[in-house]
Design a protein around this motif. Structure first.
Motif, mmCIF file in Angstrom:
data_model
loop_
_atom_site.group_PDB
_atom_site.id
_atom_site.type_symbol
_atom_site.label_atom_id
_atom_site.label_comp_id
_atom_site.label_asym_id
_atom_site.label_seq_id
_atom_site.Cartn_x
_atom_site.Cartn_y
_atom_site.Cartn_z
ATOM 1 N N GLY A 1 -52.942 103.224 39.145
ATOM 2 C CA GLY A 1 -52.681 103.766 40.472
ATOM 3 C C GLY A 1 -53.011 102.832 41.611
ATOM 4 O O GLY A 1 -52.411 102.906 42.678
ATOM 5 N N SER A 2 -53.958 101.929 41.402
ATOM 6 C CA SER A 2 -54.335 101.005 42.470
ATOM 7 C C SER A 2 -53.306 99.895 42.673
ATOM 8 O O SER A 2 -53.294 99.242 43.702
ATOM 9 N N LYS A 3 -52.442 99.689 41.685
ATOM 10 C CA LYS A 3 -51.413 98.650 41.809
ATOM 11 C C LYS A 3 -50.347 99.095 42.792
ATOM 12 O O LYS A 3 -49.905 100.233 42.783
ATOM 13 N N LYS A 4 -49.932 98.182 43.603
ATOM 14 C CA LYS A 4 -48.893 98.482 44.592
ATOM 15 C C LYS A 4 -47.531 98.168 44.000
ATOM 16 O O LYS A 4 -47.366 97.220 43.244
ATOM 17 N N GLY A 5 -46.583 98.967 44.349
ATOM 18 C CA GLY A 5 -45.209 98.750 43.911
ATOM 19 C C GLY A 5 -44.269 99.160 45.024
ATOM 20 O O GLY A 5 -44.694 99.661 46.064
ATOM 21 N N ASP A 6 -43.010 98.945 44.805
ATOM 22 C CA ASP A 6 -42.035 99.301 45.836
ATOM 23 C C ASP A 6 -40.934 100.201 45.281
ATOM 24 O O ASP A 6 -39.846 100.262 45.826
ATOM 25 N N THR A 7 -41.232 100.908 44.203
ATOM 26 C CA THR A 7 -40.246 101.773 43.572
ATOM 27 C C THR A 7 -40.234 103.139 44.237
ATOM 28 O O THR A 7 -41.263 103.812 44.303
ATOM 29 N N ASP A 8 -39.072 103.552 44.706
ATOM 30 C CA ASP A 8 -38.903 104.894 45.244
ATOM 31 C C ASP A 8 -38.582 105.807 44.060
ATOM 32 O O ASP A 8 -37.573 105.608 43.374
ATOM 33 N N PRO A 9 -39.426 106.808 43.779
ATOM 34 C CA PRO A 9 -39.204 107.655 42.604
ATOM 35 C C PRO A 9 -37.833 108.318 42.551
ATOM 36 O O PRO A 9 -37.211 108.389 41.497
#
Length: 161
Positions: free
Chosen positions: A71-79
Motif C-alpha cells: 500500500g505504501s508504493k505509489k502507482g498511477d493506475t486508475d482502477p
C-alpha cells in the motif's frame, strides 16, 4: 462484440473497482480482484482452488498482508480504467468461450508480470497453468455430462460462475 463475462465476475469487478477507487489504491489493482475472488465461495475460481488447497483462508490472509505492505508504493493506475481494460482483455482472449468465469479472470491475474498474488500462489504450487489445466478438465467433464445427460459425480457438474 457481446461480452460473455459471467454475472458473478462482473459483480466482483464492479465491487473491486469501487473499493479500490474509494481507498485510492493506485498499484497492484488486479491483486485486489484476486482477493475478492478468494472470498467469493460460490465462484468457479474458489471451487477450483478449494479442491486443490486446504489452506485457502491462509492464502487470503497472506495476500491481504502483502497488499497492505504494498500500500505504501505509489502507482498511477486508475482502477476503473484498469478493470475496463481487463474486461476487454478477457473478452478478446476468450472470444470462443461460452462464458468467461471467475477462474478465467484468476488465470489472467496470476499471469500478470507485476502480480503480488502469483508468488504467494506459487508457494502452494498453484500457478496459472495448473488452474488452466484444471479448468479444461472441468469444462470437458461438463461437456461430456451434458451430452450423456447425466452427472456421475457432483464435482464433475460444476456450475460455471
Amino acid at each position: 462484440m457481446k461480452r460473455n463475462i459471467s454475472k458473478t465476475l462482473e459483480g466482483l469487478i464492479a465491487r473491486t473497482a469501487f473499493k479500490t477507487t474509494k481507498a485510492e489504491v493506485r498499484s497492484a489493482v488486479g491483486d485486489y480482484l484476486v482477493l475478492e475472488l478468494l472470498g467469493e465461495t460460490g465462484s468457479m475460481a474458489y471451487q477450483l482452488l478449494s479442491a486443490r488447497l486446504q489452506e485457502l483462508y491462509q492464502l487470503r490472509l497472506r495476500l491481504e498482508t502483502a497488499l497492505h505492505e504494498q500500500g505504501s508504493k505509489k502507482g498511477d493506475t486508475d482502477p476503473e480504467v484498469y478493470f475496463r481494460q481487463f474486461c476487454n482483455l478477457l473478452t478478446a482472449k476468450y472470444v470462443e468461450t461460452n462464458r468467461i468465469s471467475t477462474s478465467h479472470a484468476l488465470i489472467e491475474l496470476l499471469e500478470a508480470p507485476d502480480s503480488v498474488a502469483a508468488p504467494l500462489f506459487a508457494r502452494y504450487h498453484i500457478t496459472a497453468e495448473v488452474l488452466r489445466q484444471a479448468l479444461v478438465q472441468v469444462e470437458q467433464d461438463a461437456l461430456r455430462n451434458r451430452r450423456t445427460g447425466r452427472c456421475p459425480q457432483p464435482s464433475a457438474c460444476v456450475r460455471f460462475v
